[in-house]
Design an enzyme around this catalytic site. Structure first.
Site, short mmCIF file in Angstrom:
data_model
loop_
_atom_site.label_atom_id
_atom_site.label_comp_id
_atom_site.label_asym_id
_atom_site.label_seq_id
_atom_site.Cartn_x
_atom_site.Cartn_y
_atom_site.Cartn_z
N GLU A 175 7.26 -22.07 7.80
CA GLU A 175 7.72 -21.21 8.89
C GLU A 175 8.77 -21.87 9.78
O GLU A 175 9.38 -21.21 10.62
CB GLU A 175 6.55 -20.74 9.75
CG GLU A 175 5.90 -21.82 10.59
CD GLU A 175 4.84 -21.24 11.53
OE1 GLU A 175 4.94 -21.50 12.73
OE2 GLU A 175 3.93 -20.54 11.06
N GLU A 188 0.81 -1.22 0.00
CA GLU A 188 0.00 0.00 0.00
C GLU A 188 0.84 1.27 0.00
O GLU A 188 0.31 2.37 -0.21
CB GLU A 188 -0.95 -0.02 1.21
CG GLU A 188 -2.06 -1.05 1.05
CD GLU A 188 -2.95 -1.17 2.27
OE1 GLU A 188 -2.53 -0.73 3.35
OE2 GLU A 188 -4.05 -1.73 2.14
#
Length: 272
Positions: free
Chosen positions: A112, A81
């Protein structure tokens, strides 16, 4: 100090399946109200890290977010953004997620847990001590993130983190930890809820404050935003109208000429 995963503690609410829809919504909202207060307590930690980020970015550095699952996705969201909002390069704020881009939409098994992949992912961007790396993990125990920060430390790269447990392994690995302790989730262990909200709030603070200090906001307006749709063209036109006290037609013409609110205002004031 002892490390307790408060994000994994039993919910303050039980027998959720017996609640009405109204009760479920009210109780989720009750828990959500506690999040901004938890963020407020972490403001001093956030300030210290943002000071370092601003300094590094002013000198040609970049900001990296690295995380897994929900935390990784939130980092990517915040990074993505920045270019449309502040007109900065796609390479200024970069979000990385364990398992790569595929993991944005779908969980990648065991991604992960890698002790090496985090640093390898950072190396693809030729990371250096000009940059800042923020590890994001609600639990504060994600190996992909922790090990990446440890290697960054060894390479004299500034590290921060956003986690929702106090004294976690991630907090200990980061030079500048941010700990937002939101307590047990409404559904036990579902850290996409309060913890995710807390992380989003902190990420908003970090990039918004940084971009203001880097000069991408004038007054309270996004003068460097990208004009990527009609809504933003209309917003840009109104900014120019308000700043220069000119008609909508004239403001739009200026905006279309210079393709940027800041440039339109500057050139008009300079008589161009």
């Amino acid at each position: 100090m002892e490390f307790t995963k408060t994000t994994e503690l039993n919910s303050n609410h039980n027998h959720l399946e017996k609640m009405t829809i109204q009760e479920l919504l009210s109780n989720i909202n009750l828990e959500d109200k506690t999040v901004p207060l938890a963020v407020e307590k972490a403001l001093p930690q956030i300030e210290v890290l943002v000071n370092h980020i601003v300094e590094k970015l002013e000198n040609g550095g970049r900001l990296f977010y690295i995380g897994a699952g929900t935390s990784g996705r939130l980092g990517i969201l915040d990074a993505s953004e920045c270019p449309p909002t502040f007109g900065v390069s796609q390479d200024l704020v970069i979000g990385l997620i364990a398992g790569g881009d595929m993991a944005i939409r779908k969980a990648v098994e065991n991604a992960e847990d890698s002790l090496t992949q985090g640093w390898e992912d950072l190396q693809k961007y030729h990371i250096s001590n000009k940059d800042v790396v923020i590890g994001i993990a609600a639990s504060g125990t994600t190996p992909y993130v922790i090990q990446a920060l440890k290697v960054c430390n060894n390479n004299n790269i500034i590290t921060g983190c956003i986690t929702c447990n106090k004294n976690s392994p991630l907090s200990l690995a980061a030079k500048f930890p941010i700990e937002v302790v939101v307590g047990p989730e409404f559904i036990t262990g579902s850290s996409r809820m309060k913890a995710g909200t807390a992380q989003k709030l902190v990420l908003n603070m970090i990039t918004t404050t940084t971009m203001v200090k880097l000069g991408h906001v004038i007054g309270n307006k996004m003068v460097d935003m990208q004009l990527s749709n009609n809504k933003l063209v209309e917003r840009g036109t109104k900014m120019i109208m308000d700043e220069l006290d000119i008609s909508e037609e004239k403001a739009l013409k200026l905006l279309m000429k210079y393709k940027n609110v800041r440039e339109a205002i500057k050139n008009y004031k300079n008589g161009n």
